[in-house]
Structure formats: structure tokens, C-alpha cells
Scaffold this motif. Sequence first.
Motif, PDB file in Angstrom:
ATOM      1  N   GLN A  49       0.682  -1.384   0.014  1.00 60.18           N
ATOM      2  CA  GLN A  49      -0.122   0.325   0.129  1.00 60.18           C
ATOM      3  C   GLN A  49       0.820   1.149   0.024  1.00 60.18           C
ATOM      4  O   GLN A  49       0.451   2.244  -0.673  1.00 60.18           O
ATOM      5  CB  GLN A  49      -0.963  -0.133   1.125  1.00 60.18           C
ATOM      6  N   VAL A  50       1.898   1.348   0.588  1.00 56.94           N
ATOM      7  CA  VAL A  50       2.904   2.367   0.691  1.00 56.94           C
ATOM      8  C   VAL A  50       3.545   2.453  -0.429  1.00 56.94           C
ATOM      9  O   VAL A  50       3.687   3.748  -1.187  1.00 56.94           O
ATOM     10  CB  VAL A  50       3.923   2.210   1.817  1.00 56.94           C
ATOM     11  N   ARG A  52       2.305   1.712  -3.368  1.00 58.49           N
ATOM     12  CA  ARG A  52       1.323   2.318  -4.687  1.00 58.49           C
ATOM     13  C   ARG A  52       1.612   3.806  -4.592  1.00 58.49           C
ATOM     14  O   ARG A  52       1.330   4.565  -5.485  1.00 58.49           O
ATOM     15  CB  ARG A  52       0.104   1.872  -4.219  1.00 58.49           C
ATOM     16  N   GLN A  53       1.986   4.479  -3.640  1.00 59.32           N
ATOM     17  CA  GLN A  53       2.385   5.860  -3.562  1.00 59.32           C
ATOM     18  C   GLN A  53       3.584   6.391  -3.822  1.00 59.32           C
ATOM     19  O   GLN A  53       3.954   7.637  -3.885  1.00 59.32           O
ATOM     20  CB  GLN A  53       1.854   6.630  -2.103  1.00 59.32           C
ATOM     21  N   GLY A  54       4.499   5.377  -4.176  1.00 55.10           N
ATOM     22  CA  GLY A  54       5.957   5.984  -4.434  1.00 55.10           C
ATOM     23  C   GLY A  54       6.728   4.974  -3.532  1.00 55.10           C
ATOM     24  O   GLY A  54       6.812   4.418  -2.599  1.00 55.10           O
ATOM     25  N   PRO A  56       9.266   4.740  -0.670  1.00 61.65           N
ATOM     26  CA  PRO A  56       9.130   5.599   0.783  1.00 61.65           C
ATOM     27  C   PRO A  56      10.574   5.983   0.928  1.00 61.65           C
ATOM     28  O   PRO A  56      11.539   5.749   0.455  1.00 61.65           O
ATOM     29  CB  PRO A  56       8.962   4.356   1.823  1.00 61.65           C
TER      30      PRO A  56
END
Length: 218
Positions: A49-50, A52-54, A56
Motif C-alpha cells: 500500500q505504501v 503504490r504511493q511511491g 518510501p
Amino acid sequence: MLSIIQAAGWPIWPLLLCSVAALALVVERSMALRRRQVAPAGLVDEVLQVLRQGVPSGDVLGKLAANSVMGMLLATGIRTMAQDPRCSETLLRDSFEAAGRSAAHKLERYLNALATIASAAPLLGLLGTVIGMIEIFGSQAPGSSGANPAQLAHGISVALYNTAFGLMVAIPSLMCHRFFRGRVNDYLHDMEQGAERVVHQLLRMDRHPPERHQGSKR
């Protein structure tokens, strides 16, 4: 218990040391191989899930590595992508495999020592049995006026107590070793499957920085 130890003679002392060492190893592995310490449930889904936002940041990867053994594995692979967004699939998989070998070595720590105790304890018990039999036959030496009942009883007790105690140490040690080995194999399978999912997600990400377009001149 003290009377049994005294009756068994000196051969039982190595078995006592083995029993203490085996108990310490079982307690240590029971604490180290807990699910939340190795592969917490839902960790892979949270990482995906993290992602999918790029990719970290370093702080997030540091917290992930400190979370668990699987977190350390996933953080190592993701850090490779963060350092070189254009790294090849081969390099990315090699990074995960190297971290996986390190994780496997950490999970299998002390298992060989526990297996060694399980194998050596019956032999130490057999050694005590042989020593007891030697004392028995020594009490029946030629030229003696007769059998020495006290020495004969002592030899029998040495033989029987050491055999029984050796099995009492070996059987639980072997059972615990097999149990921990199976748990480690299950954890390694879960980490392999989780790493594969993270690799697929990383390969699907846009790893090329956006190009800067210049405005048209009038």
C-alpha cells in the motif's frame, strides 16, 4: 533428585550440562521465532500500500527494517530501488536474495547446537552405561571372596540412571529441534512469497524521472 545424581555418578554431570544448555536454547528460540518478531501478519500488504504511493523515504525504510526479520528483508530490497531507480530486475532480485540468506541465517541460529545436544545426549548416556557395567564386572573380579552387593548396586544404578537421563535430555531436544526447523521453513516460505509480491510491485512502478519539456519559442 540429588540422591539420583549421587547414585548415577560422575557421568551424569555432562548430561546435566546438556540439559541446561538445551533448555536455554529452547527458551531463546521460542522468544526469537515468534510471529510478530519474524513475519507479522499483514506486513506485506501494508508495504504494498505504501509502494503504490511511491518509493518510501529512508526514515520509513529504517522503521520497516527494525520492525521484524521480514521487514529487514523488504527494506533491503526497496532501498536498492531507492538508491538506483533504474536498476535492473536481476540486481533487484539479487538484493532480495542476499537479504533472504541473511534472514535465514538469523532464523536458524542455535538450531545446530540443539540438534547436537539431541544427538550427543544418548551417547553420553551410553557412556555412563558402559562405565556402570565396568564397575559391575569389576566387583566380580577373580580371587575376591564374593560379590560386593554395594558395589554391584552402585554399578547398576550408574548404568540405568545415565541411560534414562540421556534419553530424557535427547527426546525433548529432538522434538524441539524439529518443531523449530518446521517453523523456520514456514517463515522462509512466507518471506519468499512476500518478497516476490514486493518485487512485482517495484517493477510495475514508474522508475524513470519525468522529462522536463521546454516551452516553444515564438
